[in-house]
Design an enzyme around this catalytic site. Structure first.
Site, short mmCIF file in Angstrom:
data_model
loop_
_atom_site.label_atom_id
_atom_site.label_comp_id
_atom_site.label_asym_id
_atom_site.label_seq_id
_atom_site.Cartn_x
_atom_site.Cartn_y
_atom_site.Cartn_z
N ARG A 156 0.78 -1.15 -0.07
CA ARG A 156 -0.07 -0.03 0.19
C ARG A 156 0.75 1.22 0.02
O ARG A 156 1.96 1.14 0.58
CB ARG A 156 -0.93 -0.10 1.32
CG ARG A 156 -2.12 -0.98 1.12
CD ARG A 156 -2.62 -1.20 2.62
NE ARG A 156 -1.43 -1.81 3.29
CZ ARG A 156 -1.27 -1.87 4.53
NH1 ARG A 156 -2.13 -1.12 5.26
NH2 ARG A 156 -0.22 -2.45 5.15
N GLU A 197 -12.90 8.23 -4.78
CA GLU A 197 -13.44 7.70 -3.55
C GLU A 197 -14.66 8.72 -3.15
O GLU A 197 -14.62 9.74 -3.81
CB GLU A 197 -12.36 8.04 -2.58
CG GLU A 197 -11.09 6.84 -2.64
CD GLU A 197 -9.92 7.31 -1.70
OE1 GLU A 197 -10.21 8.06 -0.45
OE2 GLU A 197 -8.87 6.96 -1.77
N ARG A 211 -4.12 6.91 -3.47
CA ARG A 211 -3.89 5.87 -2.73
C ARG A 211 -3.66 4.69 -3.85
O ARG A 211 -4.45 4.53 -4.78
CB ARG A 211 -4.87 5.13 -2.06
CG ARG A 211 -5.14 6.07 -0.49
CD ARG A 211 -6.35 5.51 0.14
NE ARG A 211 -6.53 6.20 1.51
CZ ARG A 211 -7.20 7.36 1.60
NH1 ARG A 211 -7.80 7.88 0.60
NH2 ARG A 211 -7.13 7.99 2.84
N TYR A 214 4.15 5.74 2.87
CA TYR A 214 3.27 6.79 2.89
C TYR A 214 4.15 8.19 2.97
O TYR A 214 4.92 8.12 3.71
CB TYR A 214 2.45 6.68 4.22
CG TYR A 214 1.63 5.43 4.19
CD1 TYR A 214 0.21 5.81 3.88
CD2 TYR A 214 1.80 4.30 4.60
CE1 TYR A 214 -0.68 4.70 3.90
CE2 TYR A 214 0.85 3.38 4.23
CZ TYR A 214 -0.39 3.51 3.93
OH TYR A 214 -1.25 2.26 3.95
#
Ligand code: DC
Length: 338
Positions: free
Chosen positions: A9, A77, A89, A104
């Site tokens: 991620r 989103e 993201r 991140y």
């Protein structure tokens, strides 16, 4: 190619204009690739979502235009009250045997405080590459703690030397240092090394202690003893550690890793100048022989040898000043943490 499938991620924020979205998307993917040791061929697909306030450009198109060839899926989103805005993201599915590094960046670090609270910089490399000078400059500019891990090995080397014991004999070294306490203290940001409470910061800098440190550092007992001290300091604040095995063994999940090299001749010249400036009577050829011997020792040992981690940035400092090297590290870190 690995058959192990992982999910990685990442998130980053951008302004709502074409250039900012493209730059952020590219930086995020570049860093995910780098931190996870990926190539295009390793990636199965990537899903991208953007918050509803990012409408000026497609992150997927930005990635395609700079050569990422995996299947991409983008979506928007919903608007969620209180959510971090202007956010991109990624979820990257890849084949990899490396531990997963989620990424991140900047304001998006706040999304995952658990992953991003403190950060660590691992600075490895052979002796005399300029690590400690660079690390001090970086620590000062970024306002973080600096730990010179070589000083810990030097303190134990000094102890064994002062007892007149052979520095390569593990049983004798173990008996000598088993109950010795090595600790670090900071006074005005300067590191002091204490051996059973006594400040040995100055006496650990002689060529004899250098070689003794290199010898004792090859012994598993010594490395195990010093591992917990290093990790304890590293986990208490944001840090830069310099050494030989920081990126590979001490802090394998350090967010930033650098491997600083220079030719043996340049490293010997720097060490020679440093020792001369301290008033020590040394000969250049001896210093060069010492550098070569320590290289062989530090790279050839079985346990935690000097080795570049796959996710480290290599910096060759032959043609660079310590200030230039420090600036390249500082810029790299600021790109991510601010
Ligand atoms: O960086 P330095 O020259 O002060 O280190 C002294 C010795 O300690 C070096 O020859 C190798 C060893 N060392 C190590 O094995 N691992 C570290 N993390 C730091 C130093």
């Amino acid at each position: 190619m690995s058959s192990n499938i992982v999910s990685i991620r990442g998130a980053i924020t951008a302004n709502n204009d074409e250039q900012s979205i493209a730059k952020a998307s590219e930086l995020l993917m570049r860093r995910i690739f780098f931190k996870n040791g990926l190539t295009n061929a390793d990636v199965v697909n990537t899903m991208i979502s953007t918050t509803a306030d990012l409408t000026a450009f497609y992150p997927a198109r930005a990635l395609r235009e700079v050569g990422y060839s995996m299947p991409l899926f983008s979506c928007l989103e919903p608007n969620i009250d209180g959510a971090l805005g202007h956010c991109i993201r990624f979820l990257v599915t890849a084949r990899s045997d490396n531990p997963v590094s989620n990424v991140y960046i900047g304001a998006a670090r706040a999304l995952r405080k658990d992953l991003t609270d403190y950060y660590a910089i691992a600075l490895d490399g052979p002796s005399g590459a300029g690590k400690s000078t660079v690390a001090k400059l970086v620590a000062k500019e970024l306002g973080i703690t600096y730990l010179d891990t070589g000083a810990l090995y030097r303190a134990l080397g000094l102890k064994v030397l002062s007892e007149k014991l052979p520095t390569t004999d593990e049983a004798k070294v173990k008996a000598c240092i088993e109950h010795v306490n090595v600790s670090i203290e900071y006074a005005d940001g300067v590191q002091k090394v204490l051996l059973d409470g006594e400040d040995v910061s100055a006496s650990i800098r002689t060529p004899e202690v250098s070689m003794a440190a290199s010898n004792v550092s090859a012994l598993p007992y010594v490395r195990a003893k010093l591992l917990s001290i290093q990790r304890e300091i590293a986990h208490a604040s944001s840090v830069i550690l310099d050494g030989r095995d920081i990126g590979t063994v001490v802090l394998p999940d350090a967010e930033f890793k650098f491997f600083l090299t220079a030719s043996p001749e340049i490293r010997a010249r720097r060490r020679f100048d440093e020792l001369k400036a301290k008033g020590q009577n040394v000969i250049y050829e001896d210093v060069l022989a010492d550098v070569n011997a320590r290289d062989r020792n530090d790279s050839g040992r079985k346990i935690a040898p000097l080795k570049m981690s796959y996710d480290a940035v290599k910096i060759d400092s032959d043609e660079m000043s310590a200030h230039d090297v420090a600036m390249s590290i500082i810029n790299d870190v600021k790109e991510v943490v601010q």
